[in-house]
Design a protein around this motif. Structure first.
Motif, PDB file in Angstrom:
ATOM      1  N   GLY A 277       7.704 -12.401   4.898  1.00  0.00           N
ATOM      2  CA  GLY A 277       8.450 -12.020   5.918  1.00  0.00           C
ATOM      3  C   GLY A 277       8.493 -10.502   6.201  1.00  0.00           C
ATOM      4  N   TRP A 278       9.651  -9.608   5.888  1.00  0.00           N
ATOM      5  CA  TRP A 278       9.635  -8.236   5.823  1.00  0.00           C
ATOM      6  C   TRP A 278       8.726  -7.681   4.943  1.00  0.00           C
ATOM      7  CZ3 TRP A 278      11.103  -5.077   1.849  1.00  0.00           C
ATOM      8  CH2 TRP A 278      10.988  -3.407   2.509  1.00  0.00           C
ATOM      9  N   ARG A 279       7.953  -6.688   5.281  1.00  0.00           N
ATOM     10  CA  ARG A 279       6.879  -6.217   4.227  1.00  0.00           C
ATOM     11  C   ARG A 279       6.954  -4.642   4.249  1.00  0.00           C
ATOM     12  NH1 ARG A 279       1.308  -7.745   6.218  1.00  0.00           N
ATOM     13  NH2 ARG A 279       1.809  -9.977   5.981  1.00  0.00           N
ATOM     14  N   PRO A 280       7.170  -4.057   3.086  1.00  0.00           N
ATOM     15  CA  PRO A 280       7.300  -2.738   2.761  1.00  0.00           C
ATOM     16  C   PRO A 280       6.095  -1.816   3.192  1.00  0.00           C
ATOM     17  CG  PRO A 280       7.730  -3.626   0.676  1.00  0.00           C
ATOM     18  CD  PRO A 280       7.352  -4.997   1.513  1.00  0.00           C
ATOM     19  N   ILE A 281       6.157  -0.681   3.641  1.00  0.00           N
ATOM     20  CA  ILE A 281       5.067  -0.136   4.254  1.00  0.00           C
ATOM     21  C   ILE A 281       3.892   0.072   2.991  1.00  0.00           C
ATOM     22  CG2 ILE A 281       6.067   2.200   3.614  1.00  0.00           C
ATOM     23  CD1 ILE A 281       4.157   1.518   6.632  1.00  0.00           C
ATOM     24  N   ALA A 282       4.313   0.264   1.974  1.00  0.00           N
ATOM     25  CA  ALA A 282       3.210   0.496   0.786  1.00  0.00           C
ATOM     26  C   ALA A 282       2.405  -0.950   0.848  1.00  0.00           C
ATOM     27  CB  ALA A 282       3.788   0.444  -0.518  1.00  0.00           C
ATOM     28  N   VAL A 283       3.037  -1.846   1.076  1.00  0.00           N
ATOM     29  CA  VAL A 283       2.260  -3.316   0.937  1.00  0.00           C
ATOM     30  C   VAL A 283       1.263  -3.255   2.114  1.00  0.00           C
ATOM     31  CG1 VAL A 283       2.528  -5.679   1.034  1.00  0.00           C
ATOM     32  CG2 VAL A 283       3.866  -4.391  -0.311  1.00  0.00           C
ATOM     33  N   GLN A 284       1.887  -2.881   3.370  1.00  0.00           N
ATOM     34  CA  GLN A 284       0.869  -2.985   4.742  1.00  0.00           C
ATOM     35  C   GLN A 284      -0.209  -1.932   4.459  1.00  0.00           C
ATOM     36  OE1 GLN A 284       1.959  -5.034   6.927  1.00  0.00           O
ATOM     37  NE2 GLN A 284       0.246  -4.478   8.393  1.00  0.00           N
ATOM     38  N   GLN A 285       0.042  -1.005   4.036  1.00  0.00           N
ATOM     39  CA  GLN A 285      -0.927   0.388   3.827  1.00  0.00           C
ATOM     40  C   GLN A 285      -1.945  -0.464   2.718  1.00  0.00           C
ATOM     41  OE1 GLN A 285       1.467   3.024   2.119  1.00  0.00           O
ATOM     42  NE2 GLN A 285       1.623   4.298   4.228  1.00  0.00           N
ATOM     43  N   HIS A 286      -1.619  -1.169   1.669  1.00  0.00           N
ATOM     44  CA  HIS A 286      -2.581  -1.720   0.609  1.00  0.00           C
ATOM     45  C   HIS A 286      -3.522  -2.871   1.371  1.00  0.00           C
ATOM     46  CE1 HIS A 286      -3.902  -3.167  -3.160  1.00  0.00           C
ATOM     47  NE2 HIS A 286      -3.894  -4.327  -2.522  1.00  0.00           N
ATOM     48  N   LEU A 287      -2.948  -3.494   2.164  1.00  0.00           N
ATOM     49  CA  LEU A 287      -3.561  -4.627   2.804  1.00  0.00           C
ATOM     50  C   LEU A 287      -4.695  -4.374   3.706  1.00  0.00           C
ATOM     51  CD1 LEU A 287      -0.646  -7.294   3.397  1.00  0.00           C
ATOM     52  CD2 LEU A 287      -2.287  -7.345   1.687  1.00  0.00           C
ATOM     53  N   TYR A 288      -4.323  -3.335   4.771  1.00  0.00           N
ATOM     54  CA  TYR A 288      -4.911  -2.706   5.760  1.00  0.00           C
ATOM     55  C   TYR A 288      -6.210  -1.892   5.125  1.00  0.00           C
ATOM     56  CZ  TYR A 288      -6.320  -0.676   9.924  1.00  0.00           C
ATOM     57  OH  TYR A 288      -7.591  -0.306  11.119  1.00  0.00           O
ATOM     58  N   ARG A 289      -6.013  -1.154   4.178  1.00  0.00           N
ATOM     59  CA  ARG A 289      -6.966  -0.314   3.577  1.00  0.00           C
ATOM     60  C   ARG A 289      -7.802  -1.182   2.862  1.00  0.00           C
ATOM     61  NH1 ARG A 289      -3.693   2.655   0.798  1.00  0.00           N
ATOM     62  NH2 ARG A 289      -3.739   1.308  -1.205  1.00  0.00           N
ATOM     63  N   THR A 290      -7.491  -2.241   1.988  1.00  0.00           N
ATOM     64  CA  THR A 290      -8.333  -3.220   1.351  1.00  0.00           C
ATOM     65  C   THR A 290      -9.148  -3.874   2.190  1.00  0.00           C
ATOM     66  OG1 THR A 290      -6.673  -3.321  -0.532  1.00  0.00           O
ATOM     67  CG2 THR A 290      -8.360  -4.976  -0.293  1.00  0.00           C
ATOM     68  N   LEU A 291      -8.654  -4.248   3.378  1.00  0.00           N
ATOM     69  CA  LEU A 291      -9.478  -5.134   4.407  1.00  0.00           C
ATOM     70  C   LEU A 291     -10.296  -4.324   5.058  1.00  0.00           C
ATOM     71  CD1 LEU A 291     -10.347  -7.986   5.454  1.00  0.00           C
ATOM     72  CD2 LEU A 291      -8.423  -7.533   7.000  1.00  0.00           C
ATOM     73  N   GLU A 292     -10.061  -3.203   5.380  1.00  0.00           N
ATOM     74  CA  GLU A 292     -10.907  -2.170   6.185  1.00  0.00           C
ATOM     75  C   GLU A 292     -11.911  -1.732   5.251  1.00  0.00           C
ATOM     76  OE1 GLU A 292     -10.221   1.339   9.276  1.00  0.00           O
ATOM     77  OE2 GLU A 292      -9.491   1.427   7.278  1.00  0.00           O
ATOM     78  N   THR A 293     -11.790  -1.604   3.826  1.00  0.00           N
ATOM     79  CA  THR A 293     -12.898  -1.482   3.172  1.00  0.00           C
ATOM     80  C   THR A 293     -13.956  -2.449   2.787  1.00  0.00           C
ATOM     81  OG1 THR A 293     -11.386   0.337   1.877  1.00  0.00           O
ATOM     82  CG2 THR A 293     -13.380  -0.546   0.689  1.00  0.00           C
ATOM     83  N   ALA A 294     -13.225  -3.810   2.931  1.00  0.00           N
ATOM     84  CA  ALA A 294     -14.278  -4.710   2.824  1.00  0.00           C
ATOM     85  C   ALA A 294     -15.069  -5.231   4.081  1.00  0.00           C
ATOM     86  CB  ALA A 294     -13.360  -6.150   2.568  1.00  0.00           C
ATOM     87  N   MET A 295     -14.373  -4.827   5.119  1.00  0.00           N
ATOM     88  CA  MET A 295     -15.392  -4.880   6.404  1.00  0.00           C
ATOM     89  C   MET A 295     -16.109  -3.954   6.557  1.00  0.00           C
ATOM     90  SD  MET A 295     -13.978  -7.505   8.720  1.00  0.00           S
ATOM     91  CE  MET A 295     -12.706  -8.491   8.844  1.00  0.00           C
ATOM     92  N   ALA A 296     -15.974  -2.840   5.992  1.00  0.00           N
ATOM     93  CA  ALA A 296     -16.892  -1.576   6.309  1.00  0.00           C
ATOM     94  C   ALA A 296     -18.377  -1.883   5.168  1.00  0.00           C
ATOM     95  CB  ALA A 296     -16.549  -0.354   5.870  1.00  0.00           C
ATOM     96  N   LEU A 297     -17.901  -2.656   4.215  1.00  0.00           N
ATOM     97  CA  LEU A 297     -19.140  -3.149   3.311  1.00  0.00           C
ATOM     98  C   LEU A 297     -19.862  -4.113   3.874  1.00  0.00           C
ATOM     99  CD1 LEU A 297     -17.330  -3.037  -0.152  1.00  0.00           C
ATOM    100  CD2 LEU A 297     -19.000  -1.283   0.573  1.00  0.00           C
ATOM    101  N   HIS A 298     -19.154  -5.013   4.733  1.00  0.00           N
ATOM    102  CA  HIS A 298     -19.814  -6.269   5.386  1.00  0.00           C
ATOM    103  C   HIS A 298     -20.476  -5.678   6.586  1.00  0.00           C
ATOM    104  CE1 HIS A 298     -20.447 -10.585   5.881  1.00  0.00           C
ATOM    105  NE2 HIS A 298     -20.083 -10.489   6.899  1.00  0.00           N
ATOM    106  N   HIS A 299     -19.781  -4.736   7.228  1.00  0.00           N
ATOM    107  CA  HIS A 299     -20.532  -4.267   8.391  1.00  0.00           C
ATOM    108  C   HIS A 299     -20.912  -2.759   8.376  1.00  0.00           C
ATOM    109  CE1 HIS A 299     -19.222  -8.036  10.662  1.00  0.00           C
ATOM    110  NE2 HIS A 299     -17.825  -7.644   9.953  1.00  0.00           N
TER     111      HIS A 299
END
Length: 254
Positions: free
Chosen positions: A86-108
């Protein structure tokens, strides 16, 4: 009444620029814990995954709580609603976005910054505490849900929670072949969840079968509402509660 053959529409991806322009008329509802709700199953997925600063409960706005209960009551006998986040701390949102964006960059590796943002945003919103354009989960209005049976066995919904790929799109199994019994069963489970959540007033993010919104800007965009009800929020600290109590106790009656 649930209509078992009602298809999930293949909605287009939200126009994020328009979503961010929807005004936020914060209503001030508090966050509520779901942990003790007997009608819901609560499994804080990110806490169990060991994500730094993930909370050990699922917190939502008060009206979202009531609407989750309505959705759970709409399910057929033998099924239960599982709340994963449900509600998500900003630190968790930052972690999820940074981790996925890094993975996307490696894949693309040839993708430019705008393409990487678009690919990432299908599954994780950019972290934002902007009062007029917050990340949905920071408002307490976004929830991630799935289904289980009465014994707590999770149902096969066709992809893992947070899977980044075409199977995660809500309408993916609407094109299942007529002789593919397993895919048709997944399609029907997604329809059950989708119908229960929409009947309770939620809106679904088309790229994530598990993600639903109420009261935030995504909900307002999907529902054609003039304003969102929820901006960014957070559970009050003990210090905040003490200050509020003292202010109320010593308020000038005049």
């Amino acid at each position: 009444m649930h209509e078992p053959n009602r298809a999930i529409p293949a909605y287009a991806e939200p126009d994020w620029a328009q979503v961010a322009r929807i005004p936020v008329a914060e209503c001030g509802e508090a966050l509520c814990s779901l942990r003790l709700a007997p009608a819901l199953r609560v499994y804080p997925a990110y806490r169990h995954l060991g994500i730094p600063e993930a909370v050990e409960d699922c917190l939502v706005r008060r009206e979202v709580f009531e609407r989750l209960l309505r959705a759970a009551a709409h399910l057929p006998a033998g099924l239960a609603l599982v709340v994963l986040d449900g509600w998500r701390p900003i630190a968790v949102q930052q972690h999820l976005y940074r981790t996925l964006e890094t993975a996307m960059a490696l894949h693309h590796p040839q993708a430019d910054a705008a393409t990487l943002q678009r690919l990432t945003r299908q599954f994780v919103s950019p972290p934002s505490r902007d009062p007029q354009a917050p990340s949905p989960h920071l408002t307490g209005g976004a929830v991630d849900v799935t289904l289980c049976d009465v014994q707590g066995r999770w149902l096969d919904m066709g992809s893992r929670f947070d899977e980044v790929g075409p199977r995660s799109f809500s309408a993916h199994y609407e094109s299942a072949a007529a002789d593919d019994a397993a895919a048709l069963a997944i399609r029907d489970r997604r329809r059950l969840l989708h119908d229960a959540m929409l009947e309770a007033g939620f809106a679904n993010l088309p790229s994530e079968w598990w993600h639903y919104d109420y009261g935030d800007q995504l909900w307002a965009w999907h529902r054609g509402r003039p304003a969102a009800l929820y901006g960014p929020t957070a559970p009050p600290s003990l210090e905040d509660l003490w200050r509020q109590q003292l202010a109320e106790r010593f308020a000038d009656p005049t």
